[in-house]
Design an enzyme around this catalytic site. Structure first.
Site, PDB file in Angstrom:
ATOM      1  N   ASP A 185       0.373  31.689  32.467  1.00 19.95           N
ATOM      2  CA  ASP A 185       1.568  30.894  32.771  1.00 19.95           C
ATOM      3  C   ASP A 185       2.797  31.704  32.343  1.00 19.95           C
ATOM      4  OD1 ASP A 185       2.546  27.983  33.538  1.00 19.95           O
ATOM      5  OD2 ASP A 185       3.511  28.418  31.624  1.00 19.95           O
ATOM      6  N   HIS A 229      -4.640  25.049  37.163  1.00 18.53           N
ATOM      7  CA  HIS A 229      -3.673  25.905  36.475  1.00 18.53           C
ATOM      8  C   HIS A 229      -4.110  26.326  35.076  1.00 18.53           C
ATOM      9  CE1 HIS A 229       0.180  27.705  35.647  1.00 18.53           C
ATOM     10  NE2 HIS A 229       0.316  26.975  34.564  1.00 18.53           N
TER      11      HIS A 229
END
Length: 315
Positions: A99, A293
């Site tokens: 991320d 994610h």
């Protein structure tokens, strides 16, 4: 055994998780996460023969959260990692980020190839530096409600996210960024979170006790530090002008989940498809089916295997 401590680096303090002996591997987490997000990788990489160090990044968890927004530029983040390598009395390291930690890892490799000998990014590909400031580009394309834009005004997102931290963390971690109740685009009059059921069941990869760790940490720290990373997006674009078009030539690895919307929008999709332009020594581009994610928490076995294989090749 894993140990923890706090060290002074680059004018701040960083809380660290450490385990193992061998070549140094730094793990950089993203938003809204913590060094704890790497709990599965710390053990696996240490067992594979590496010295693994995962900090709470600047602005997160038990690390320092400077007040000025300007203290959260990409140069501050990379500076923290450079100073951390020196504090650990090492002269080289592999750096891995997920991320927001991925841009830190990519830029660390770009800025200091003498120090960072290998680099891996999870979920976020290396950016192609566009012709204009990212926020201006969004506006020019008629976009005014992207979550980056919602995060810009200090205090607005903090108020929403801190209203009920338990609900916030359950919604973001359990739903990822593909939750149909929430979009990366903010509905008029709405916020980032959308509607979250307080009894929403957790996915199989996240236990209630693990979620509680994140909740308690964010109740203590708040969200200001992490949100300030977003408030430097245009500034980062300006400051990285000297590296426009530059390549990251060290051995590299990219891992993402096939269901992660962060890699499936038009801009990121192009970056994933063409990342060899920036990464001429890309060893593997691994897209894991069924994963979203939070890739290193969702699919630890697959991620660990890919990381160990990569590190064995390059260190």
């Amino acid at each position: 055994m894993e140990s923890t401590r706090t060290v002074a680096v680059n004018g701040i303090e960083l809380f660290l998780r450490e385990r193992g002996e061998g070549p140094l591997v730094l793990l950089c987490h993203g938003w809204p996460e913590l060094s704890y997000s790497w709990r599965h990788q710390i053990v696996a990489l240490a067992d594979a023969g590496y010295r693994v160090v995962a900090p709470d990044m600047r602005g997160f968890g038990r690390s320092s959260a400077p007040q000025p927004i300007e203290a959260y530029s990409i140069f501050d983040m990379v500076g923290d990692m450079v100073a951390l390598v020196a504090e650990l009395k090492e002269t080289s390291a592999a750096i891995i980020g997920h991320d927001w930690g991925a841009p830190v890892a990519w830029h660390a490799a770009l800025f200091r190839p003498d120090l960072f000998s290998a680099v891996a990014g999870l979920s976020v590909p290396p950016a192609f530096r566009g012709r204009g400031r990212p926020m201006e580009t969004l506006r020019q394309n008629g976009i005014t409600n992207f979550y980056w834009q919602y995060f810009q005004t200090p205090g607005v997102a903090e108020a929403e996210l801190e209203r009920d931290v338990a609900l916030t963390m359950r919604g973001i971690l359990a739903g990822g960024f593909s939750d149909p109740a929430r979009s990366l685009f903010i509905r008029e009059g709405g916020g980032f979170l959308g509607k979250i059921a307080p009894d929403r069941p957790l996915p199989g990869w996240l236990s209630e006790s693990e979620l509680t760790y994140f909740i308690e940490a964010y109740r203590e720290s708040g969200f200001r530090g992490g949100l300030n990373w977003y408030r430097n997006i245009d500034r980062n674009w300006e400051m990285t002008a000297p590296w426009h078009g530059a390549q990251i030539r060290q051995p590299s690895l990219f891992i993402a989940g096939a269901k992660d919307p962060v890699i499936s929008d038009a801009m990121s999709g192009k970056q994933v498809a063409g990342m060899e332009r920036v990464l001429p020594n890309l060893k593997q581009k691994l897209i894991i089916d069924g994963a979203g994610h939070w890739i290193q928490q969702e699919k630890p076995a697959e991620v660990n295997a890919a990381l160990v294989d990569f590190l064995k090749q390059v260190m």
